[in-house]
Design a protein around this motif. Sequence first.
Motif, PDB file in Angstrom:
ATOM      1  N   LEU A 198       0.780  -0.965  -0.031  1.00 59.11           N
ATOM      2  CA  LEU A 198      -0.074   0.033  -0.108  1.00 59.11           C
ATOM      3  C   LEU A 198       0.880   1.302  -0.098  1.00 59.11           C
ATOM      4  N   THR A 199       1.875   1.116   0.516  1.00 55.35           N
ATOM      5  CA  THR A 199       2.906   2.388   0.673  1.00 55.35           C
ATOM      6  C   THR A 199       3.500   2.740  -1.026  1.00 55.35           C
ATOM      7  N   ARG A 200       3.780   1.744  -1.962  1.00 58.09           N
ATOM      8  CA  ARG A 200       4.067   2.004  -3.088  1.00 58.09           C
ATOM      9  C   ARG A 200       2.893   2.333  -4.284  1.00 58.09           C
ATOM     10  N   SER A 201       1.667   1.575  -3.975  1.00 54.11           N
ATOM     11  CA  SER A 201       0.793   1.652  -4.860  1.00 54.11           C
ATOM     12  C   SER A 201       0.239   3.195  -5.029  1.00 54.11           C
ATOM     13  N   ILE A 202      -0.180   3.382  -6.147  1.00 55.33           N
ATOM     14  CA  ILE A 202      -0.594   4.876  -6.649  1.00 55.33           C
ATOM     15  C   ILE A 202      -1.506   4.922  -7.607  1.00 55.33           C
ATOM     16  N   ASP A 203      -2.364   5.919  -7.644  1.00 55.61           N
ATOM     17  CA  ASP A 203      -3.377   6.450  -8.841  1.00 55.61           C
ATOM     18  C   ASP A 203      -2.522   7.185  -9.503  1.00 55.61           C
ATOM     19  N   LEU A 204      -2.224   7.180 -10.723  1.00 57.80           N
ATOM     20  CA  LEU A 204      -1.534   8.232 -11.505  1.00 57.80           C
ATOM     21  C   LEU A 204      -2.524   8.547 -12.838  1.00 57.80           C
ATOM     22  N   LEU A 205      -3.799   8.448 -12.548  1.00 59.28           N
ATOM     23  CA  LEU A 205      -4.749   8.920 -13.524  1.00 59.28           C
ATOM     24  C   LEU A 205      -4.722  10.331 -13.324  1.00 59.28           C
ATOM     25  N   GLY A 206      -4.663  11.110 -12.197  1.00 54.97           N
ATOM     26  CA  GLY A 206      -4.992  12.465 -12.121  1.00 54.97           C
ATOM     27  C   GLY A 206      -6.123  12.879 -12.776  1.00 54.97           C
ATOM     28  N   THR A 207      -6.118  14.377 -13.240  1.00 60.25           N
ATOM     29  CA  THR A 207      -7.471  14.619 -13.987  1.00 60.25           C
ATOM     30  C   THR A 207      -7.019  14.895 -15.295  1.00 60.25           C
ATOM     31  N   PHE A 208      -7.945  14.361 -16.199  1.00 55.97           N
ATOM     32  CA  PHE A 208      -7.676  14.582 -17.669  1.00 55.97           C
ATOM     33  C   PHE A 208      -9.030  14.971 -18.385  1.00 55.97           C
ATOM     34  N   LEU A 209      -9.084  15.193 -19.723  1.00 53.09           N
ATOM     35  CA  LEU A 209     -10.349  15.620 -20.179  1.00 53.09           C
ATOM     36  C   LEU A 209     -10.732  14.310 -20.907  1.00 53.09           C
ATOM     37  N   ALA A 210     -12.306  14.151 -20.726  1.00 51.87           N
ATOM     38  CA  ALA A 210     -12.745  12.742 -21.350  1.00 51.87           C
ATOM     39  C   ALA A 210     -14.067  13.235 -21.828  1.00 51.87           C
ATOM     40  N   GLN A 211     -14.630  12.549 -22.897  1.00 49.94           N
ATOM     41  CA  GLN A 211     -16.145  12.800 -23.514  1.00 49.94           C
ATOM     42  C   GLN A 211     -16.823  11.946 -22.622  1.00 49.94           C
ATOM     43  N   ALA A 212     -18.159  12.825 -22.303  1.00 52.59           N
ATOM     44  CA  ALA A 212     -19.273  12.426 -21.522  1.00 52.59           C
ATOM     45  C   ALA A 212     -20.471  12.463 -21.905  1.00 52.59           C
ATOM     46  N   VAL A 213     -21.336  11.815 -21.489  1.00 57.46           N
ATOM     47  CA  VAL A 213     -23.034  12.249 -21.764  1.00 57.46           C
ATOM     48  C   VAL A 213     -23.572  13.097 -20.668  1.00 57.46           C
ATOM     49  N   VAL A 214     -23.760  14.331 -20.937  1.00 60.73           N
ATOM     50  CA  VAL A 214     -24.600  14.995 -19.619  1.00 60.73           C
ATOM     51  C   VAL A 214     -25.991  15.237 -20.038  1.00 60.73           C
ATOM     52  N   ASN A 215     -26.859  14.881 -19.526  1.00 60.91           N
ATOM     53  CA  ASN A 215     -28.482  15.244 -19.957  1.00 60.91           C
ATOM     54  C   ASN A 215     -28.673  15.121 -21.509  1.00 60.91           C
ATOM     55  N   GLY A 216     -28.029  13.920 -21.891  1.00 61.50           N
ATOM     56  CA  GLY A 216     -28.053  13.539 -23.370  1.00 61.50           C
ATOM     57  C   GLY A 216     -27.199  14.006 -24.341  1.00 61.50           C
ATOM     58  N   ASP A 217     -26.450  14.979 -23.950  1.00 60.36           N
ATOM     59  CA  ASP A 217     -25.590  15.598 -24.872  1.00 60.36           C
ATOM     60  C   ASP A 217     -24.016  15.187 -24.584  1.00 60.36           C
ATOM     61  N   THR A 218     -23.198  15.115 -25.693  1.00 61.15           N
ATOM     62  CA  THR A 218     -21.980  14.530 -25.421  1.00 61.15           C
ATOM     63  C   THR A 218     -20.969  16.069 -25.453  1.00 61.15           C
ATOM     64  N   VAL A 219     -20.255  15.940 -24.175  1.00 58.89           N
ATOM     65  CA  VAL A 219     -19.493  16.998 -23.906  1.00 58.89           C
ATOM     66  C   VAL A 219     -18.062  16.561 -23.547  1.00 58.89           C
TER      67      VAL A 219
END
Length: 519
Positions: A198-219
Amino acid sequence: MSLVTSVSRYAVVGLMAAAACFDDARVPSEAARRTSGLSAMTVSTAAATSRAGAGTGRHIVSFSGPVPADFAARVNALGGTVLWTSPGSGLAAVSGLGGSGPASLAAGRGIQAVDADAAIALEMPQAVTADAADATGGLASNAAPAAARFFALQWNMRAVQADVAWAHGALGSSNVSVFMLDSGIDYLHLDLLGRVDLTRSIDLLGTFLAQAVVNGDTVVVPFTEADTVAKYFAGRQPFTDLFFHGTHTAATVSSNAVRAAGITSGTTLVAVKVCGYIDVCPFSSILNGVIYAVQNGADVINMSLGGGFARSGNGRFVGLLQKVFNFARSKGVTIVVSAGNDAANLNRNGNTYATFCDTPGVICVSATGPTIDATGLTTATGPWTNIDAPAFYSDFGSPIDVAAPGGNQSAGPPLAPPAFRGAFVWAACSQTIYPPLAAHLGLSVCLAFPGVIVSSEGTSMAAPHVTGTAALLVSTLGRSPARIKARIEQTADHIDKRGESLFYGHGRVNVARAVGAIP
């Protein structure tokens, strides 16, 4: 850079929480799943996104020499942020550069190139649901993995003679570290409890842009998976697995053998999250994952990932991969990769560069598996037919180094019950799957118990068998990628053409022979 191929790691996935009954009802087709959506905000079509070359809002920077002392200041002046810098590999990743920002940065002193990041898809599987009976029973069998509660299901372990290796005392060492570049690991699953550092395990995704569907619209919106972990699984580490792919592959490498055995039962695992549950793996995160593993004591890296891109116009993209992988090999790290599930001849890729198998120095793994399980889907304990048959979905060609069990099926009309056309690879399921996704895939039972196992089919499942074998060899051969690869190839079972097969490479891996348990 335009990604032109999205390689699915899965063909079919089933779920089992014990010796429970299957509903034997597949989830909707890929198109139907994506049309219905998972929630108010979800990736619409990550595979299509990859083919279209959608960016992540990041850029990968290559240096022509040492990292300039004012590099961060230059990036900040252009409105960007440095995400990571690796002097050893001569690379960095930045975010927030818009307009002429990338070109301006590339024109600066000490900068060789600035390339747009891209996304590789970790596609959603098909699934079968199951009852949750007896989902927590069983005791750790680290000294005798064949005593695992559901070892009878594991034709794959017997096919590679892992049980013979265990009897010989080849159980793995906690001093050997395998870094799993994947969707994270459920480190509290009964089969993985205590196996994950657990000391070396890590999340390297961070924040990035992705396509998403919000209220039926792709943004296009910023996405941070750590926020989802905090919302649904408060108290869990950010690198916990919201998908289950990483948990499954990790438990195939090293398991406590409470529910299902792994190739080893003593090897240390490290979770490196580079893929999100939204079906996206930023290429910058994957490169960073390899660099992080090298810098934090990895002996072996498992990359059950896929993807490809056009060769023309992307020479630097190919160069980035080779640069990072060569950096890893120079530090004594063995890298094992999955071949992909497009049933493609890698010798005839044309303009497509198969992202990881086409990179020199790796161990590229194709998949094998039985064509018939005579006892059927509800019991899956055999006898099995053609246990080393080439998997119908597996990529093949000269880049293949060895084959390993990944699961298989045969074509034709349904067989009379209980016989079933195929068999799967069984391993741990994550208890932290993103709940709407779990419901969508019929895997909600995984959320309820820390001992559910899931059956999957794909070259993703094949690669960890070789990774586990490589981990065992580190203890005897040392941290030598060339020696480990040669040993695995030389001791493989020649299923076809004396170790020169387009489907099997040098043969199907044999764990017992690799560790010297049999001649």
